[in-house]
Design a protein around this motif. Sequence first.
Motif, mmCIF file in Angstrom:
data_model
loop_
_atom_site.group_PDB
_atom_site.id
_atom_site.type_symbol
_atom_site.label_atom_id
_atom_site.label_comp_id
_atom_site.label_asym_id
_atom_site.label_seq_id
_atom_site.Cartn_x
_atom_site.Cartn_y
_atom_site.Cartn_z
ATOM 1 N N LYS A 164 0.832 -1.204 0.000
ATOM 2 C CA LYS A 164 0.000 0.000 0.000
ATOM 3 C C LYS A 164 0.865 1.251 0.000
ATOM 4 C CE LYS A 164 -3.679 2.337 2.565
ATOM 5 N NZ LYS A 164 -4.553 2.295 3.770
ATOM 6 N N GLN A 167 2.531 1.582 -3.430
ATOM 7 C CA GLN A 167 1.599 2.036 -4.457
ATOM 8 C C GLN A 167 1.299 3.525 -4.308
ATOM 9 O OE1 GLN A 167 -2.077 -0.156 -4.692
ATOM 10 N NE2 GLN A 167 -2.880 1.087 -6.363
ATOM 11 N N GLU A 168 1.076 3.977 -3.078
ATOM 12 C CA GLU A 168 0.755 5.383 -2.858
ATOM 13 C C GLU A 168 1.912 6.297 -3.260
ATOM 14 O OE1 GLU A 168 -0.285 5.508 1.242
ATOM 15 O OE2 GLU A 168 -2.358 4.822 0.912
ATOM 16 N N SER A 172 0.461 6.114 -7.615
ATOM 17 C CA SER A 172 -0.802 6.807 -7.388
ATOM 18 C C SER A 172 -1.176 7.579 -8.647
ATOM 19 C CB SER A 172 -0.674 7.778 -6.212
ATOM 20 O OG SER A 172 0.252 8.800 -6.527
ATOM 21 N N ARG A 173 -2.400 8.076 -8.683
ATOM 22 C CA ARG A 173 -2.870 8.836 -9.852
ATOM 23 C C ARG A 173 -2.029 10.097 -10.071
ATOM 24 N NH1 ARG A 173 -7.785 7.182 -11.796
ATOM 25 N NH2 ARG A 173 -8.993 5.766 -10.475
ATOM 26 N N THR A 174 -1.535 10.679 -8.986
ATOM 27 C CA THR A 174 -0.753 11.905 -9.118
ATOM 28 C C THR A 174 0.604 11.655 -9.757
ATOM 29 O OG1 THR A 174 0.115 11.613 -6.867
ATOM 30 C CG2 THR A 174 -1.858 12.956 -7.117
ATOM 31 N N GLU A 175 1.025 10.379 -9.798
ATOM 32 C CA GLU A 175 2.301 10.049 -10.424
ATOM 33 C C GLU A 175 2.194 9.984 -11.946
ATOM 34 O OE1 GLU A 175 5.358 9.644 -8.992
ATOM 35 O OE2 GLU A 175 4.383 10.387 -7.194
#
Length: 276
Positions: A164, A167-168, A172-175
């Motif tokens: 987790k 992944q964060e 993450s989506r911001t990456e």
Amino acid sequence: MQGKWVISDLDGTLLDSRQQITQAVKQRIRLFQQDGGFFTLATGRSLNSALPFIEELNIKVPVILYNGAKLYDPIQKVFLKEHALPVSSFRHALYNYELTGEGLGLNVLVFCQEQIYCPSITNTVERYMQKDKVNIIETSMSDLYDLFQSSTKIMFLGDPDALKSFQEKCFSRTEQPVAPLWHAVQSEPELLEILPPNVNKGSACLELIEVLGLDMADLTAVGDNLNDIEMIALIPNGVAVQNAHPILKETADWVTSRSNDEDAIIEVFDQKAVAI
């Protein structure tokens, strides 16, 4: 191939806790097929790992593999659809494993042309090999980078909390820029998979519908975990088994009263939407 279809996940759905399909389930699937129904799989497993179950169930229609990255025809023995990781995504995954993931105690597997590679066969990797009944080739990190041209997916294995955090920080989506470069998904708490962008079981179901000219209203999909969400949300009759992840249960049209250890798939076959 018009008629009723049931598309089932494998682990945690069709398979019980011993990684087996019970005789009662096999018999019910055979009856469904004999009556003119079509049964197939949508799994995160590779072809080599899924093939024994394809043969055991006598599946004659295309199967969704690698969580949607490949669509396989067991009759022609060819891939009807294939998606590969973009080079930038592939290198991003390996670079961040070396930078962060390895320090978190994670393991990395690279899936390339029906082979699996890793830099070290640890106890965690051994357990994965035994569970999925696959062979993994040990190779150096530098050699892993050479597989960038035809990699289907990259998998990280390890402690759920470490995954987790990884992944964060790295996926993450911001990456990602506006256009996604990968699709990150957890099929089990101990597994994080990096797939090609916009690839999932739902997108593979759309490819299946397009290739075979199916009517989506004839489809039923069954799953248990987060990698099944797009498929369950897409199919009009999306089913979560009783042991499913809470978020998948919220997404599903209905939830079975039985778990995978109680032949939940039989309950699916007995419902009106599937009955022939």
